[in-house]
Design an enzyme around this catalytic site. Sequence first.
Site, PDB file in Angstrom:
ATOM      1  N   GLU A   1       0.836  -1.210   0.000  1.00 37.00           N
ATOM      2  CA  GLU A   1       0.000   0.000   0.000  1.00 37.00           C
ATOM      3  C   GLU A   1       0.872   1.262   0.000  1.00 37.00           C
ATOM      4  O   GLU A   1       2.060   1.223   0.322  1.00 37.00           O
ATOM      5  CB  GLU A   1      -0.927   0.007   1.214  1.00 37.00           C
ATOM      6  CG  GLU A   1      -0.185  -0.097   2.529  1.00 37.00           C
ATOM      7  CD  GLU A   1      -0.852   0.683   3.654  1.00 37.00           C
ATOM      8  OE1 GLU A   1      -1.276   1.820   3.419  1.00 37.00           O
ATOM      9  OE2 GLU A   1      -0.897   0.139   4.764  1.00 37.00           O
TER      10      GLU A   1
ATOM     11  N   LYS B   1      -3.640  -1.751  14.251  1.00 37.16           N
ATOM     12  CA  LYS B   1      -2.831  -0.764  14.960  1.00 37.16           C
ATOM     13  C   LYS B   1      -3.268  -0.663  16.419  1.00 37.16           C
ATOM     14  O   LYS B   1      -4.458  -0.649  16.721  1.00 37.16           O
ATOM     15  CB  LYS B   1      -2.912   0.591  14.250  1.00 37.16           C
ATOM     16  CG  LYS B   1      -2.068   0.577  12.966  1.00 37.16           C
ATOM     17  CD  LYS B   1      -2.052   1.910  12.282  1.00 37.16           C
ATOM     18  CE  LYS B   1      -3.357   2.147  11.583  1.00 37.16           C
ATOM     19  NZ  LYS B   1      -3.469   1.473  10.288  1.00 37.16           N
TER      20      LYS B   1
HETATM   21  N1  PSU Z   1      -0.290   0.403   8.794  1.00 35.36           N
HETATM   22  C1  PSU Z   1       0.835   1.101   9.099  1.00 35.36           C
HETATM   23  N2  PSU Z   1       0.842   2.452   8.813  1.00 35.36           N
HETATM   24  C2  PSU Z   1      -0.232   3.083   8.200  1.00 35.36           C
HETATM   25  C3  PSU Z   1      -1.404   2.335   7.897  1.00 35.36           C
HETATM   26  C4  PSU Z   1      -1.380   0.998   8.206  1.00 35.36           C
HETATM   27  O1  PSU Z   1       1.812   0.533   9.617  1.00 35.36           O
HETATM   28  O2  PSU Z   1      -0.150   4.282   7.935  1.00 35.36           O
HETATM   29  C5  PSU Z   1      -2.587   3.003   7.190  1.00 35.36           C
HETATM   30  C6  PSU Z   1      -3.241   1.977   6.260  1.00 35.36           C
HETATM   31  O3  PSU Z   1      -3.245   2.525   4.957  1.00 35.36           O
HETATM   32  C7  PSU Z   1      -4.650   1.827   6.793  1.00 35.36           C
HETATM   33  C8  PSU Z   1      -4.902   3.199   7.305  1.00 35.36           C
HETATM   34  O4  PSU Z   1      -5.562   1.419   5.808  1.00 35.36           O
HETATM   35  O5  PSU Z   1      -3.671   3.480   8.005  1.00 35.36           O
HETATM   36  C9  PSU Z   1      -6.146   3.248   8.184  1.00 35.36           C
HETATM   37  O6  PSU Z   1      -6.644   4.547   8.215  1.00 35.36           O
HETATM   38  P1  PSU Z   1      -8.118   4.840   8.780  1.00 35.36           P
HETATM   39  O7  PSU Z   1      -8.048   4.482  10.245  1.00 35.36           O
HETATM   40  O8  PSU Z   1      -8.340   6.338   8.576  1.00 35.36           O
HETATM   41  O9  PSU Z   1      -9.066   3.994   8.004  1.00 35.36           O
END
Ligand code: PSU
Length: 296
Positions: free
Chosen positions: A19, A153
């Site tokens: 990604e 996370k």
């Molecule tokens: N994992 C990481 N760093 C990130 C992300 C995931 O180690 O920055 C990103 C991914 O792209 C994931 C996003 O889809 O954070 C989630 O964001 P939100 O909570 O706004 O959906």
Amino acid sequence: MSDEVADALAAERPVVALESTIIAHGLPRPRNLEVALELEADLRSAGVVPATVGVVDGRPVVGMDRPALERMADGDGVAKASVRDLPAAMATGADAATTVAATAFLARRAGVRVFATGGLGGVHRGASDTFDESADLHTLARTPITVVCAGVKSILDVAATLERLESLGVTVVGYGTGRFPGFYLTESGHTVDWRADDPATVARMMAAADDLGLSSAIVVANPLPPGEQLDPALHDRILGEALAEAGRLDLQGKAVTPFLLDHFHRASSGASLEVNVRAVRSNVALAGRIARARSG
Ligand code: PSU
Ligand code: MN
């Protein structure tokens, strides 16, 4: 699709999707570009074709080239795109980094079946008031792809996220463990129902899901070894501060996750950044082995 990715898929050679939100919004410059290139190099040296996904000048790309990766890493105007943002980014000719959701969607459309990231998005703490739940969860419920991650996370409500993954019918498998990992931490305090101890087992799970015609994803949760995790006491202290600060700033929507990750990286003087990078690299390595087990 890049020619390299198209050729590899046509010949059924192993391909792993990566990604770009982690590059544009998850890691600080200049480390972000270095990591993006390292991940691709790691895959290539394992005989796997990398397919980093993003939107460049309004065009969804599966297999970004170096100038595109540089734009994701350096561009101040790079949007963060989940699936719902793709039509708008395309119609306006925007540059956009793709989240887990948008990457999984585009990768699957191109025919890529294995994807590696750091930690999934999920249910945020306090979501019963804010309704803040990542679109990652809903996309994984309707996208047949295998995602290797270090859990979700740890800034999230992990228990609630696991409940949602269950409700949404997403298969969750611990890699070499019956405990669900905690992203920066080896474990989250939660268990998983299934484990796989080698890439061949994951490949058989993928084949079984295909035989059943399931439309949902398989999440392979791959923990960091205890010696490589963030110090749990430091983790808990920073997390408390980061959540309090996000609350004071009244952050909303897609700004929340990048803010919390950045706060972590600054408050730990880069220690969490190194742990994050180690987790992603380990997940990419495992994804490469799974992709090879599938095509081998
Ligand atoms: N994992 C990481 N760093 C990130 C992300 C995931 O180690 O920055 C990103 C991914 O792209 C994931 C996003 O889809 O954070 C989630 O964001 P939100 O909570 O706004 O959906
Ligand atoms: Mn959100």
